[in-house]
Motif scaffolding. Structure first.
Motif, PDB file in Angstrom:
ATOM      1  N   THR A   1     -10.441  -3.061 -14.338  1.00  0.00           N
ATOM      2  CA  THR A   1      -9.092  -3.445 -13.906  1.00  0.00           C
ATOM      3  C   THR A   1      -9.036  -3.672 -12.401  1.00  0.00           C
ATOM      4  OG1 THR A   1      -8.489  -1.103 -13.812  1.00  0.00           O
ATOM      5  CG2 THR A   1      -7.889  -2.316 -15.813  1.00  0.00           C
ATOM      6  N   VAL A   2      -9.769  -2.900 -11.634  1.00  0.00           N
ATOM      7  CA  VAL A   2      -9.777  -3.066 -10.179  1.00  0.00           C
ATOM      8  C   VAL A   2     -10.626  -4.272  -9.795  1.00  0.00           C
ATOM      9  CG1 VAL A   2     -10.343  -2.006  -7.955  1.00  0.00           C
ATOM     10  CG2 VAL A   2      -9.252  -0.638  -9.758  1.00  0.00           C
ATOM     11  N   TRP A   3     -11.759  -4.464 -10.455  1.00  0.00           N
ATOM     12  CA  TRP A   3     -12.538  -5.680 -10.195  1.00  0.00           C
ATOM     13  C   TRP A   3     -11.650  -6.904 -10.431  1.00  0.00           C
ATOM     14  CZ3 TRP A   3     -16.875  -5.875  -7.579  1.00  0.00           C
ATOM     15  CH2 TRP A   3     -17.770  -4.792  -7.597  1.00  0.00           C
ATOM     16  N   GLY A   4     -10.857  -6.888 -11.499  1.00  0.00           N
ATOM     17  CA  GLY A   4      -9.943  -7.994 -11.785  1.00  0.00           C
ATOM     18  C   GLY A   4      -8.899  -8.162 -10.694  1.00  0.00           C
TER      19      GLY A   4
ATOM     20  N   ARG B   1      -6.033   4.789  -2.687  1.00  0.00           N
ATOM     21  CA  ARG B   1      -5.565   4.111  -3.892  1.00  0.00           C
ATOM     22  C   ARG B   1      -6.320   2.790  -4.032  1.00  0.00           C
ATOM     23  NH1 ARG B   1      -2.230   2.826   0.087  1.00  0.00           N
ATOM     24  NH2 ARG B   1      -1.109   0.862   0.109  1.00  0.00           N
ATOM     25  N   PRO B   2      -6.334   2.224  -5.219  1.00  0.00           N
ATOM     26  CA  PRO B   2      -7.091   0.985  -5.438  1.00  0.00           C
ATOM     27  C   PRO B   2      -6.337  -0.267  -5.014  1.00  0.00           C
ATOM     28  CG  PRO B   2      -6.184   1.728  -7.504  1.00  0.00           C
ATOM     29  CD  PRO B   2      -5.819   2.780  -6.482  1.00  0.00           C
ATOM     30  N   ASP B   3      -5.968  -0.337  -3.765  1.00  0.00           N
ATOM     31  CA  ASP B   3      -5.271  -1.504  -3.234  1.00  0.00           C
ATOM     32  C   ASP B   3      -6.296  -2.606  -2.941  1.00  0.00           C
ATOM     33  OD1 ASP B   3      -4.493  -2.885  -0.378  1.00  0.00           O
ATOM     34  OD2 ASP B   3      -2.766  -2.665  -1.720  1.00  0.00           O
ATOM     35  N   PRO B   4      -6.182  -3.759  -3.602  1.00  0.00           N
ATOM     36  CA  PRO B   4      -7.191  -4.813  -3.420  1.00  0.00           C
ATOM     37  C   PRO B   4      -7.408  -5.236  -1.969  1.00  0.00           C
ATOM     38  CG  PRO B   4      -5.774  -5.344  -5.263  1.00  0.00           C
ATOM     39  CD  PRO B   4      -5.167  -4.148  -4.580  1.00  0.00           C
ATOM     40  N   THR B   5      -6.332  -5.398  -1.216  1.00  0.00           N
ATOM     41  CA  THR B   5      -6.474  -5.822   0.181  1.00  0.00           C
ATOM     42  C   THR B   5      -7.209  -4.766   0.994  1.00  0.00           C
ATOM     43  OG1 THR B   5      -4.465  -7.155   0.028  1.00  0.00           O
ATOM     44  CG2 THR B   5      -5.224  -6.575   2.239  1.00  0.00           C
TER      45      THR B   5
END
Length: 103
Positions: free
Chosen positions: A28-31, A5-9
């Motif tokens: 959105t993920v870059w943000g 999943r696109p979890d930032p951490t």
């Protein structure tokens, strides 16, 4: 490296741990990466190529990514589903003159 999943951490941890050189994320993920508290302690110096699609990358985000990872060169891939996302490409050298464009 494929994460579930696109979890930032988790993304930032993987970049640093694996010394990732390329990263593809929608804007959105870059943000989310830029807003993540984990970003401050993450070494992004391995990143060389960044890719995004699905929409334009806001100019403010482009500037912030450049400030945090000056060696990162960004590409925007854009196209209809029927044509694949490589129908048009906004390359690294066009990011400044056509910032906010899609493809």
């Amino acid at each position: 490296i494929i994460l579930d999943r696109p979890d930032p951490t988790a993304i930032l941890d993987a970049i640093e741990r694996e010394k990732a050189t390329n990263l593809f994320c929608p804007p959105t993920v870059w943000g989310a990466l830029l807003r993540s508290p984990a970003l401050a302690g993450t070494d992004l110096t391995s990143l060389r190529k960044g890719y995004y699609g699905a929409s334009a990358l806001p100019v403010e985000m482009l500037r912030e990514l450049r400030r945090l990872a000056p060696e990162l060169r960004l590409w925007n891939f854009y196209g209809q589903t029927e044509m694949a996302s490589l129908a048009t490409v906004l390359g690294p050298d066009d990011q400044d003159t056509r910032g906010g464009s899609a493809g």
